[in-house]
Scaffold this motif. Structure first.
Motif, PDB file in Angstrom:
ATOM      1  N   PHE A 329      -4.526  -3.087  -1.651  1.00  0.00           N
ATOM      2  CA  PHE A 329      -4.923  -2.305  -0.482  1.00  0.00           C
ATOM      3  C   PHE A 329      -3.848  -1.295  -0.094  1.00  0.00           C
ATOM      4  N   LYS A 332      -3.940   1.486  -2.365  1.00  0.00           N
ATOM      5  CA  LYS A 332      -5.288   2.057  -2.427  1.00  0.00           C
ATOM      6  C   LYS A 332      -5.800   2.114  -3.862  1.00  0.00           C
ATOM      7  N   TRP A 334      -8.470   1.296  -5.717  1.00  0.00           N
ATOM      8  CA  TRP A 334      -9.860   0.884  -5.534  1.00  0.00           C
ATOM      9  C   TRP A 334     -10.492   0.378  -6.829  1.00  0.00           C
TER      10      TRP A 334
END
Length: 485
Positions: A329, A332, A334
């Motif tokens: 997280f 980031k 994803w």
């Protein structure tokens, strides 16, 4: 010592079982097959394996005194094959993480560079724009405090490893390993479908899933080290599949953490594996430092006892999983999150009909709880009992061997540890497929014997016990420093 490396001749099976004898080319007197060779000749022979980048006659010349000044996060130079590179701006783009480069800033990074990269031709393309100079002719190829003869001997050993094709993977070996994992997963589904989800069945499938998860941990370790395929991109894809789909964790998180460990094992504060936060004090210097500063988060005198309650069962389900999600997280990542999610989606699709949503979550973490002691013991048995220190800038060979130990070979030990019982060989040659560790082990032992370095190889149960004994010793050091200084 008077021992010629050429005297350390070993039979090694290669090419489908054919036995050949490999005699090292450089002896302890700096002779190649009995012919005297200068350091320059040895260096030229090593350099012939990698083409110099650019016109070296036009490159600026640097001394080690100058290079050592560039060892900051904002100013990072390092040396590879006598060429000087400024990696400051490249560090954040480095696939292994920026900290690995910083750990070698201001140093010779030739051996770690060769050890950690599978395709040298590819990485040369990234190095070319970073080249800023080379070592001055009068400068040694590595820092003056390093054992130049040991460095040369190890590079001769590496050439031997390459000549014997010991860096070549066996796809059938790894295919069978993956088949083992998938078979256990399929067997669990078949058992539930055929016999339901009673308590005995739940215990049985938990055991089978634990074996599958532990073996998947070892397989992801292979893919993370680029040990399965000849092309890095296929290893990275396989790593994402095994780590994400089969394990439910982030491959990039593992890379950032694990490569630091390999670069500087058991070295404060560069090795994240010996940073146990407030829970444990390790080695000799850390507990004494905590004791003198009157730091007492927990009663470290009892750390060898609560290791069984906290360290063993919580490593995988709590510490590693939370850290993996946190890094994903914060950075980031994803795509990493998508891979992680695929693991939980698969589990819910497979087990929701038998255990419901809450029951499936409990099953996942029960399996991780059972896997945790297995992985904790295997990963810690080779490092916690070994020497820990702050940065001393030793050569690559000494750095790895002093911080690691082996566990005796047997069919069970190899399987149970994912061949990490050959931790010394793995640390010296991280991209070597694990099915070849036993082939290079005799040569590593010979080099250790020549240079008077202990090659530690112990029974597995003793290795497990040494973890606890080491924790108790460190706890006692903390007590003495805390209460009596």
């Amino acid at each position: 010592m008077g021992l010629r490396i050429g005297d350390c001749e070993e039979k090694i099976k290669v090419n489908g079982g054919q036995e050949i004898k490999k005699r090292w080319e450089v002896n302890g007197k700096g002779e190649i097959n009995g012919k005297a060779a200068s350091n320059g000749q040895l260096h030229d022979e090593r350099e012939a394996r990698g083409k110099p980048l650019g016109d070296s006659s036009r490159l600026p010349l640097y001394s080690w005194e100058e290079i050592k000044k560039h060892n900051l996060h904002t100013d990072q130079w390092l040396v590879i094959h006598r060429k000087v590179y400024n990696v400051t701006k490249w560090a954040d783009k480095h696939p292994g993480g920026s900290r690995v480069l910083n750990h070698y800033a201001g140093e010779d990074a030739t051996d770690v560079f060769l050890a950690m990269h599978l395709d040298q031709a590819v990485v040369q393309k990234y190095l070319k724009p970073l080249l800023i100079g080379e070592l001055a002719p009068g400068e040694p190829s590595q820092e003056k405090n390093k054992n130049a003869q040991l460095v040369e001997d190890f590079r001769t050993l590496r050439k031997t490893v390459e000549d014997l094709n010991l860096l070549e993977p066996s796809l059938p070996f790894f295919f069978m390993h993956l088949t083992q994992i998938l078979f256990l997963e399929a067997l669990v589904w078949f058992i539930l479908r055929s016999f339901g989800n009673g308590w005995l069945i739940t215990v049985l499938i938990s055991f089978l899933l634990t074996v599958s998860q532990a073996q998947a941990s070892f397989l992801q370790h292979d893919t993370g080290h680029l040990s399965i395929f000849k092309k890095s991109k296929w290893n990275h894809l396989m790593h994402n599949f095994v780590m994400g789909q089969l394990k439910g964790m982030s491959a990039k998180w593992w890379n950032y953490r694990h490569f630091q460990h390999h670069a500087k094992p058991n070295i404060y504060p560069k090795d994240p594996d010996i940073d146990m936060g407030p829970l444990f004090v390790l080695g000799e210097s850390q507990p004494i430092k905590y004791g003198k500063k009157k730091i007492k988060y927990i009663d470290y005198e009892k750390q060898h006892l609560y290791f069984y309650v906290v360290g063993l069962p919580l490593l995988m389900p709590v510490y590693f999983n939370m850290q993996s999600i946190q890094v994903t997280f914060l950075r980031k990542e994803w795509k990493e999150l998508a891979w992680i999610s695929s693991f939980y989606i698969r589990y819910f699709i497979t087990y929701r009909a038998y255990y419901g949503i809450i029951g499936t979550v409990l099953l996942i973490y029960l399996v991780k709880l059972l896997e945790s002691p297995w992985i904790a013991l295997v990963t810690q048995m080779s490092h916690i009992p070994m020497r820990m220190s702050t940065e001393e800038n030793h050569d690559w060979f000494s750095t790895q061997v002093l911080a690691t130990c082996n566990v005796k070979q047997s069919f069970f030990n190899d399987w149970f540890s994912g061949h990490l019982n050959f931790q010394i060989e793995h640390h010296l040659f991280p991209v070597m497929p694990r099915h070849n560790y036993y082939k290079v082990a005799p040569l590593v032992r010979a080099l250790c014997a020549k240079h008077g370095i202990d090659y530690v190889n112990k029974p597995m149960l003793k290795a497990f016990g040494d973890i606890v004994r080491s924790l108790k010793k460190s706890g006692d050091l903390w007590v003495n420093a805390y209460y009596y200084t």
